[in-house]
Design a protein around this motif. Structure first.
Motif, PDB file in Angstrom:
ATOM      1  N   LYS A  96       6.286  -6.724   5.504  1.00  0.00           N
ATOM      2  CA  LYS A  96       7.006  -7.397   4.417  1.00  0.00           C
ATOM      3  C   LYS A  96       8.342  -7.976   4.903  1.00  0.00           C
ATOM      4  O   LYS A  96       8.945  -8.807   4.225  1.00  0.00           O
ATOM      5  CB  LYS A  96       7.269  -6.411   3.273  1.00  0.00           C
ATOM      6  CG  LYS A  96       6.110  -6.257   2.289  1.00  0.00           C
ATOM      7  CD  LYS A  96       5.880  -7.539   1.499  1.00  0.00           C
ATOM      8  CE  LYS A  96       4.833  -7.385   0.407  1.00  0.00           C
ATOM      9  NZ  LYS A  96       5.252  -6.552  -0.704  1.00  0.00           N
ATOM     10  N   PHE A  97       8.815  -7.548   6.062  1.00  0.00           N
ATOM     11  CA  PHE A  97      10.071  -8.059   6.616  1.00  0.00           C
ATOM     12  C   PHE A  97      11.203  -8.005   5.590  1.00  0.00           C
ATOM     13  O   PHE A  97      12.073  -8.875   5.546  1.00  0.00           O
ATOM     14  CB  PHE A  97       9.897  -9.483   7.147  1.00  0.00           C
ATOM     15  CG  PHE A  97       9.091  -9.559   8.413  1.00  0.00           C
ATOM     16  CD1 PHE A  97       9.697  -9.609   9.654  1.00  0.00           C
ATOM     17  CD2 PHE A  97       7.702  -9.538   8.362  1.00  0.00           C
ATOM     18  CE1 PHE A  97       8.942  -9.651  10.819  1.00  0.00           C
ATOM     19  CE2 PHE A  97       6.946  -9.582   9.522  1.00  0.00           C
ATOM     20  CZ  PHE A  97       7.571  -9.634  10.755  1.00  0.00           C
ATOM     21  N   GLY A  98      11.165  -6.973   4.747  1.00  0.00           N
ATOM     22  CA  GLY A  98      12.221  -6.790   3.757  1.00  0.00           C
ATOM     23  C   GLY A  98      12.142  -7.705   2.553  1.00  0.00           C
ATOM     24  O   GLY A  98      13.070  -7.735   1.737  1.00  0.00           O
ATOM     25  N   GLU A  99      11.042  -8.462   2.411  1.00  0.00           N
ATOM     26  CA  GLU A  99      10.921  -9.427   1.324  1.00  0.00           C
ATOM     27  C   GLU A  99       9.999  -8.901   0.215  1.00  0.00           C
ATOM     28  O   GLU A  99       9.348  -7.868   0.363  1.00  0.00           O
ATOM     29  CB  GLU A  99      10.386 -10.761   1.860  1.00  0.00           C
ATOM     30  CG  GLU A  99      11.238 -11.389   2.959  1.00  0.00           C
ATOM     31  CD  GLU A  99      12.588 -11.877   2.457  1.00  0.00           C
ATOM     32  OE1 GLU A  99      12.767 -11.960   1.217  1.00  0.00           O
ATOM     33  OE2 GLU A  99      13.438 -12.190   3.290  1.00  0.00           O
ATOM     34  N   ASP A 100       9.905  -9.642  -0.881  1.00  0.00           N
ATOM     35  CA  ASP A 100       9.136  -9.217  -2.047  1.00  0.00           C
ATOM     36  C   ASP A 100       7.690  -9.690  -2.022  1.00  0.00           C
ATOM     37  O   ASP A 100       6.850  -9.162  -2.753  1.00  0.00           O
ATOM     38  CB  ASP A 100       9.802  -9.719  -3.334  1.00  0.00           C
ATOM     39  CG  ASP A 100      11.164  -9.088  -3.566  1.00  0.00           C
ATOM     40  OD1 ASP A 100      11.355  -7.922  -3.161  1.00  0.00           O
ATOM     41  OD2 ASP A 100      12.036  -9.766  -4.146  1.00  0.00           O
ATOM     42  N   SER A 101       7.381 -10.697  -1.215  1.00  0.00           N
ATOM     43  CA  SER A 101       6.014 -11.226  -1.177  1.00  0.00           C
ATOM     44  C   SER A 101       5.631 -11.531   0.261  1.00  0.00           C
ATOM     45  O   SER A 101       6.486 -11.653   1.148  1.00  0.00           O
ATOM     46  CB  SER A 101       5.902 -12.501  -2.019  1.00  0.00           C
ATOM     47  OG  SER A 101       6.589 -13.581  -1.394  1.00  0.00           O
ATOM     48  N   TRP A 102       4.316 -11.669   0.477  1.00  0.00           N
ATOM     49  CA  TRP A 102       3.834 -12.005   1.818  1.00  0.00           C
ATOM     50  C   TRP A 102       4.333 -13.382   2.249  1.00  0.00           C
ATOM     51  O   TRP A 102       4.683 -13.593   3.412  1.00  0.00           O
ATOM     52  CB  TRP A 102       2.311 -11.980   1.839  1.00  0.00           C
ATOM     53  CG  TRP A 102       1.684 -10.692   1.425  1.00  0.00           C
ATOM     54  CD1 TRP A 102       0.787 -10.493   0.414  1.00  0.00           C
ATOM     55  CD2 TRP A 102       1.896  -9.394   2.018  1.00  0.00           C
ATOM     56  NE1 TRP A 102       0.436  -9.178   0.341  1.00  0.00           N
ATOM     57  CE2 TRP A 102       1.089  -8.474   1.309  1.00  0.00           C
ATOM     58  CE3 TRP A 102       2.683  -8.930   3.076  1.00  0.00           C
ATOM     59  CZ2 TRP A 102       1.049  -7.119   1.622  1.00  0.00           C
ATOM     60  CZ3 TRP A 102       2.650  -7.582   3.393  1.00  0.00           C
ATOM     61  CH2 TRP A 102       1.845  -6.689   2.672  1.00  0.00           C
ATOM     62  N   GLU A 103       4.357 -14.324   1.335  1.00  0.00           N
ATOM     63  CA  GLU A 103       4.798 -15.677   1.670  1.00  0.00           C
ATOM     64  C   GLU A 103       6.280 -15.697   2.052  1.00  0.00           C
ATOM     65  O   GLU A 103       6.683 -16.370   3.010  1.00  0.00           O
ATOM     66  CB  GLU A 103       4.541 -16.614   0.483  1.00  0.00           C
ATOM     67  CG  GLU A 103       3.070 -16.895   0.213  1.00  0.00           C
ATOM     68  CD  GLU A 103       2.342 -15.733  -0.458  1.00  0.00           C
ATOM     69  OE1 GLU A 103       1.097 -15.729  -0.453  1.00  0.00           O
ATOM     70  OE2 GLU A 103       3.016 -14.813  -0.984  1.00  0.00           O
ATOM     71  N   GLN A 104       7.085 -14.950   1.324  1.00  0.00           N
ATOM     72  CA  GLN A 104       8.505 -14.873   1.666  1.00  0.00           C
ATOM     73  C   GLN A 104       8.715 -14.183   3.005  1.00  0.00           C
ATOM     74  O   GLN A 104       9.617 -14.547   3.766  1.00  0.00           O
ATOM     75  CB  GLN A 104       9.255 -14.121   0.561  1.00  0.00           C
ATOM     76  CG  GLN A 104       9.413 -14.901  -0.731  1.00  0.00           C
ATOM     77  CD  GLN A 104      10.036 -14.054  -1.832  1.00  0.00           C
ATOM     78  OE1 GLN A 104       9.648 -12.914  -2.049  1.00  0.00           O
ATOM     79  NE2 GLN A 104      11.005 -14.618  -2.528  1.00  0.00           N
ATOM     80  N   SER A 105       7.881 -13.200   3.305  1.00  0.00           N
ATOM     81  CA  SER A 105       8.026 -12.513   4.587  1.00  0.00           C
ATOM     82  C   SER A 105       7.671 -13.445   5.749  1.00  0.00           C
ATOM     83  O   SER A 105       8.273 -13.374   6.822  1.00  0.00           O
ATOM     84  CB  SER A 105       7.155 -11.255   4.626  1.00  0.00           C
ATOM     85  OG  SER A 105       5.780 -11.559   4.508  1.00  0.00           O
TER      86      SER A 105
END
Length: 336
Positions: free
Chosen positions: A46-55
């Motif tokens: 997740k790289f600290g993000e809320d969605s797969w696309e944002q990550s």
């Protein structure tokens, strides 16, 4: 003086340099055979993000920052960025690179996008249109599976021909400033359709495009396979590799001794359960940056032909029952 050579190729009179590169990958990739070579391995996809696309956008942002930092450059020093991903309207790229405010050419070549980005960035610098250009691609297992196949939660059984979409991003600074590696030529492929309709067998869909590209490249440059230390495809995997070898051999070129595939290199298929290997824009980009480019820069490899491949399908074309055509781009990289 013309720099056109053969039917599909360019040979640069003043070869642009690869000044720096960077690779950012997810947890599974970091656990693979190349894990220690990547610049950044995140312990969560997740790289600290809320969605797969944002990550995925976050990966691109990090890879760009690392590549520019290695070259001691800032965003204002980059004239153009050539970048793309697998998502609809290349949203990983547009949202990931937005804050850098670098003039952007958004690209889509499916999993061949790294070769397309490197080719166009090299053409731009070689022509004198930029002193520094950035070539960048990414893919993410979860965002790609959600878009092209089944939701991850569906837990469908994967066939042995399937490849695992790499979670990763690779970035390259192409420059007129001398570096340790240079792009001396490119060969641009054509859409190739052998009638494959199985979206779980990307190797079979892409291998014919890779074979046509490699054969035409060797003819254009009047070279033999042994003129290269390695011919490196992007994401054919074990299934696609066998097909590629047969197709090129039918044309009189045996590349089996020097052929390498990024999709095979990046995972241990038996230990990690990745079936035929890896794929995705991030597969070839991160493997080139972490594994093969350092060997060219050190002189261990003098000349390589980098050939990432892409399956040119969409949700619409697949659901309408159309074939899965392939695409390939060739980039000649040599020690400087």
């Amino acid at each position: 003086m013309t720099q056109q050579i053969g039917s599909w190729s360019l040979q640069f009179a003043e070869a642009p340099f690869i000044l720096s590169s960077a690779s950012v990958v997810g947890k599974k990739e970091g656990e693979g055979p190349l894990g220690e070579l990547f610049d950044m391995v995140c312990d969560s996809d997740k790289f600290g993000e809320d969605s797969w696309e944002q990550s995925e956008s976050s990966m691109q942002k990090e890879a760009a920052a690392l590549a520019m930092g290695k070259a001691s450059l800032e965003p204002k020093d980059i004239r153009y960025v050539y970048a793309g991903d697998l998502l609809g309207q290349t949203i990983a790229t547009s949202f990931g690179l937005m804050e850098y405010e670098i003039p952007l050419f958004g690209l889509y070549g499916a999993c061949s996008t790294c070769g397309e980005a490197l080719s166009l960035a090299a053409m731009c610098v070689a022509a004198g249109y930029a002193d520094h250009a950035l070539a960048l691609t990414s893919s993410h297992f979860a965002s790609a599976e959600k878009q092209f196949r089944f939701p991850v939660e569906y837990a469908n059984q994967r066939p042995l021909s399937a490849t695992w979409t790499v979670t990763g991003s690779g970035a390259f600074v192409i420059s007129s400033t001398k570096g340790k590696a240079k792009i001396t030529g490119i060969t641009t492929g054509v859409i190739t359709d052998y009638g494959v309709r199985d979206s779980m067998n990307m190797g079979a869909a892409m291998a014919p495009a890779a074979a046509r590209l490699i054969v035409q490249h060797l003819k254009d440059f009047n070279r033999l396979p042994d003129d290269y230390d390695a011919i490196i495809t992007g994401d054919l995997g074990y299934v696609g590799q066998e097909i590629l070898w047969k197709l090129t051999e039918n044309e009189g070129y045996d590349i089996s001794r020097i052929h390498r595939d990024c999709g095979i290199e990046i995972f241990d298929k038996d230990r990690q359960g990745t079936q035929s290997g890896g794929s995705g824009c991030g597969c070839s980009a991160t493997t080139l940056s972490a594994c093969f480019l350092p060997k060219v820069e050190s002189g261990e490899m003098k000349r390589i032909l980098f050939v990432p491949t892409g399956a040119m399908l969409s949700q619409v074309s697949f659901n309408e029952g159309q074939n899965v055509p392939g695409m390939a781009h060739g980039v000649v990289i040599e020690s400087a």
